[in-house]
Design an enzyme around this catalytic site. Structure first.
Site, short mmCIF file in Angstrom:
data_model
loop_
_atom_site.label_atom_id
_atom_site.label_comp_id
_atom_site.label_asym_id
_atom_site.label_seq_id
_atom_site.Cartn_x
_atom_site.Cartn_y
_atom_site.Cartn_z
N ASP A 29 0.86 -1.19 0.00
CA ASP A 29 0.00 0.00 0.00
C ASP A 29 0.89 1.24 0.00
O ASP A 29 1.85 1.32 0.77
CB ASP A 29 -0.92 -0.02 1.24
CG ASP A 29 -2.05 1.00 1.12
OD1 ASP A 29 -1.76 2.20 0.90
OD2 ASP A 29 -3.21 0.61 1.24
N ILE A 30 0.57 2.19 -0.87
CA ILE A 30 1.42 3.37 -1.03
C ILE A 30 1.29 4.34 0.16
O ILE A 30 2.18 5.17 0.40
CB ILE A 30 1.12 4.07 -2.38
CG1 ILE A 30 2.31 4.88 -2.87
CG2 ILE A 30 -0.15 4.89 -2.34
CD1 ILE A 30 3.50 4.09 -3.27
N GLU A 88 -12.39 3.47 -1.28
CA GLU A 88 -11.60 4.39 -2.11
C GLU A 88 -11.39 3.85 -3.52
O GLU A 88 -11.58 4.57 -4.49
CB GLU A 88 -10.26 4.64 -1.40
CG GLU A 88 -9.38 5.66 -2.09
CD GLU A 88 -7.99 5.75 -1.44
OE1 GLU A 88 -7.87 5.60 -0.21
OE2 GLU A 88 -7.03 5.96 -2.19
N HIS A 93 -10.09 -5.60 -2.76
CA HIS A 93 -8.74 -5.79 -2.23
C HIS A 93 -8.79 -6.10 -0.74
O HIS A 93 -9.66 -5.62 -0.03
CB HIS A 93 -7.84 -4.58 -2.49
CG HIS A 93 -8.44 -3.27 -2.07
ND1 HIS A 93 -9.36 -2.60 -2.83
CD2 HIS A 93 -8.24 -2.50 -0.96
CE1 HIS A 93 -9.70 -1.48 -2.22
NE2 HIS A 93 -9.04 -1.39 -1.07
N HIS A 95 -6.65 -5.76 2.73
CA HIS A 95 -5.52 -5.11 3.39
C HIS A 95 -4.89 -6.11 4.37
O HIS A 95 -5.61 -6.70 5.19
CB HIS A 95 -5.98 -3.92 4.24
CG HIS A 95 -6.51 -2.75 3.47
ND1 HIS A 95 -5.73 -1.65 3.18
CD2 HIS A 95 -7.74 -2.49 2.96
CE1 HIS A 95 -6.46 -0.76 2.53
NE2 HIS A 95 -7.68 -1.23 2.38
P1 5GP Z 1 -9.89 1.33 0.43
O1 5GP Z 1 -10.49 1.30 -0.97
O2 5GP Z 1 -9.79 -0.05 1.01
O3 5GP Z 1 -10.62 2.28 1.32
O4 5GP Z 1 -8.42 1.89 0.32
C1 5GP Z 1 -7.65 1.78 -0.84
C2 5GP Z 1 -6.20 1.65 -0.46
O5 5GP Z 1 -5.45 1.65 -1.67
C3 5GP Z 1 -5.65 2.78 0.40
O6 5GP Z 1 -5.05 2.25 1.57
C4 5GP Z 1 -4.64 3.49 -0.50
O7 5GP Z 1 -3.50 3.95 0.20
C5 5GP Z 1 -4.28 2.41 -1.51
N1 5GP Z 1 -3.94 2.97 -2.81
C6 5GP Z 1 -4.67 3.84 -3.52
N2 5GP Z 1 -4.05 4.13 -4.69
C7 5GP Z 1 -2.90 3.41 -4.69
C8 5GP Z 1 -1.84 3.29 -5.64
O8 5GP Z 1 -1.82 3.90 -6.71
N3 5GP Z 1 -0.82 2.45 -5.31
C9 5GP Z 1 -0.81 1.74 -4.15
N4 5GP Z 1 0.23 0.94 -3.91
N5 5GP Z 1 -1.80 1.84 -3.24
C10 5GP Z 1 -2.83 2.66 -3.50
#
Ligand code: 5GP
Length: 131
Positions: A29-30, A88, A93, A95
């Site tokens: 995760d970035i 987001e 995905h 975590h």
């Molecule tokens: P969620 O959709 O579960 O709320 O969060 C999406 C996750 O994807 C976040 O923790 C965010 O930091 C990660 N994320 C979003 N865009 C990117 C990206 O371009 N590269 C990486 N490695 N992680 C990402």
């Protein structure tokens, strides 16, 4: 619309890759909550994880298990926590977050800022620990 994660799978956007096979992909995760915070995704684009068909769903969790075991070996932590949010990025995905306390997996927390070298070192350590 193609998700940002599809671009990562296709190497159109760089990532700190941990592992992949025909169906699944894992990368750091970035905006990590902790060193070793990893995302595990199916290559087939589906938004809601519970819409993934059964075989692929089981496969995703088995793939995540293998990655979590590797994280546990090389990142000092009590457990590897597992969370699905998906608010987001509309591409299912998982975590995987190394944790010592419940607060370590609080997504409201300020994220770590790691350098490229730190990300690469973490990814390499995890990669080498995969069995
Ligand atoms: P969620 O959709 O579960 O709320 O969060 C999406 C996750 O994807 C976040 O923790 C965010 O930091 C990660 N994320 C979003 N865009 C990117 C990206 O371009 N590269 C990486 N490695 N992680 C990402």
């Amino acid at each position: 619309m193609t998700s940002i994660f599809v671009k990562i799978i296709n190497n159109e956007i760089p990532s700190y890759k941990i592992a992949e096979d025909d169906n699944y992909f894992a990368f750091l995760d970035i905006n990590p909550l902790a060193e070793g915070h990893t995302l595990v995704i199916p290559k087939k684009e589906t938004d809601n994880i519970f819409d993934i068909e059964d075989e692929n769903y089981k496969g995703l969790f088995l793939f995540a298990k293998k990655i979590a075991k590797a994280i546990e070996k090389v990142i000092p932590c009590k457990k590897v926590g597992i969370v699905v949010i998906g608010l987001e990025v509309p591409h299912a995905h998982i975590h995987l977050v190394p944790i010592n306390t419940i607060y370590d997996i609080d997504f409201k927390k300020t994220k770590l800022k790691l350098s490229e070298i730190q990300f690469l070192e973490i990814a390499n350590k995890i990669k080498q620990a995969i069995q």
